[in-house]
Design a protein around this motif. Structure first.
Motif, mmCIF file in Angstrom:
data_model
loop_
_atom_site.group_PDB
_atom_site.id
_atom_site.type_symbol
_atom_site.label_atom_id
_atom_site.label_comp_id
_atom_site.label_asym_id
_atom_site.label_seq_id
_atom_site.Cartn_x
_atom_site.Cartn_y
_atom_site.Cartn_z
ATOM 1 N N LEU A 103 56.408 -9.188 7.696
ATOM 2 C CA LEU A 103 55.613 -8.085 8.222
ATOM 3 C C LEU A 103 56.305 -6.750 7.967
ATOM 4 O O LEU A 103 56.025 -5.762 8.637
ATOM 5 N N HIS A 104 57.208 -6.729 6.999
ATOM 6 C CA HIS A 104 57.941 -5.492 6.764
ATOM 7 C C HIS A 104 56.984 -4.417 6.245
ATOM 8 O O HIS A 104 56.118 -4.662 5.402
ATOM 9 N N GLY A 105 57.117 -3.241 6.823
ATOM 10 C CA GLY A 105 56.249 -2.139 6.440
ATOM 11 C C GLY A 105 54.832 -2.240 6.971
ATOM 12 O O GLY A 105 53.978 -1.412 6.632
ATOM 13 N N ALA A 106 54.561 -3.229 7.816
ATOM 14 C CA ALA A 106 53.213 -3.406 8.355
ATOM 15 C C ALA A 106 52.959 -2.428 9.504
ATOM 16 O O ALA A 106 53.888 -1.875 10.087
ATOM 17 N N VAL A 107 51.685 -2.238 9.818
ATOM 18 C CA VAL A 107 51.278 -1.393 10.941
ATOM 19 C C VAL A 107 50.514 -2.265 11.924
ATOM 20 O O VAL A 107 49.492 -2.863 11.569
ATOM 21 N N LEU A 108 51.031 -2.357 13.164
ATOM 22 C CA LEU A 108 50.383 -3.134 14.215
ATOM 23 C C LEU A 108 49.972 -2.178 15.326
ATOM 24 O O LEU A 108 50.811 -1.477 15.896
ATOM 25 N N GLU A 109 48.683 -2.147 15.629
ATOM 26 C CA GLU A 109 48.173 -1.253 16.663
ATOM 27 C C GLU A 109 47.197 -2.021 17.547
ATOM 28 O O GLU A 109 46.254 -2.636 17.062
ATOM 29 N N ARG A 110 47.448 -1.974 18.840
ATOM 30 C CA ARG A 110 46.674 -2.725 19.828
ATOM 31 C C ARG A 110 46.618 -4.204 19.431
ATOM 32 O O ARG A 110 45.575 -4.753 19.090
ATOM 33 N N VAL A 111 47.792 -4.825 19.498
ATOM 34 C CA VAL A 111 47.951 -6.238 19.142
ATOM 35 C C VAL A 111 48.596 -6.971 20.310
ATOM 36 O O VAL A 111 49.529 -6.457 20.927
#
Length: 214
Positions: A103-111
């Motif tokens: 998940l490197h460089g990933a964007v997690l929002e409202r998870v």
């Protein structure tokens, strides 16, 4: 501490996935994937919206640069799943069994990540905003260089976690039942811990500032 804004996933009536391999840049909307084996398949850059993945195998599946929006992943399992630079927004991950997920460089929002066990998660330089870990086990998760804003860990066990060079804002670690920081103790500024956790981490804090305890 500002509270985590949790996802409100309300899936519409879903259509059963009709089989076939995933496709790079594919567009998947309103589908239910149940016990599908996606091992080794590539859906790089694909978009999943209003989808449910239930008990699917994701070994070595490539979903890098993909987008998961308003989705539920329940009972998924896999080793080496690639979600690098992916975007996850309004997603629930329930009872997952994952190892070496990228998940490197990933964007997690409202998870929300609820239950299950994730080993060796690579979240280096990821951006996490409004992410809640609940009742899960994280073994050697790597948050090196990540940005964490409004992130909570409730009833979680964190083993050998790496926070090196992470930046934290409103990160709540008080609910972690086990907090073992392997690296990055100096990056906990912006997080809140309990008094008991402070006692457990005292040797690491002392070592960080060069204090010898005898």
């Amino acid at each position: 501490m500002r509270p985590v804004r949790r996802p409100e996933v309300r899936l519409p009536e879903l259509r059963a996935y009709d089989g076939g391999e995933l496709e790079p840049e594919g567009d998947y909307d309103g589908l239910e994937f149940t016990e599908v084996d996606f091992a080794g398949q590539s859906a790089r850059g694909a978009r999943f919206m209003d989808c449910a993945l239930r008990r699917c195998a994701l070994d070595e599946a490539v979903l890098s640069r993909g987008r998961l929006i308003d989705c539920v992943l329940s009972g998924v399992r896999g080793v080496g799943t690639d979600l690098s630079q992916a975007s996850l927004r309004d997603v629930e991950v329930v009872d997952a069994r994952l190892g070496g997920i990228q998940l490197h460089g990933a964007v997690l929002e409202r998870v929300v990540v609820r239950g299950g066990k994730i080993d060796f998660a690579n979240l280096r330089k990821a951006r996490l905003r409004d992410v809640a870990f609940e009742g899960c086990v994280l073994v050697e998760a790597d948050f090196g260089g990540a940005q964490l804003e409004r992130v909570s860990f409730e009833d979680c066990t964190l083993t050998r976690v790496d926070f090196s060079a992470a930046r934290m804002t409103d990160v709540d670690l008080r609910g972690a039942v086990g907090l073992d920081v392997a690296r990055g103790i100096d990056s906990l500024g912006g997080a809140v811990i309990s008094a008991a956790q402070l006692m457990d981490l005292a040797p690491a804090f002392a070592a960080q500032v060069g204090v010898r305890v005898e």
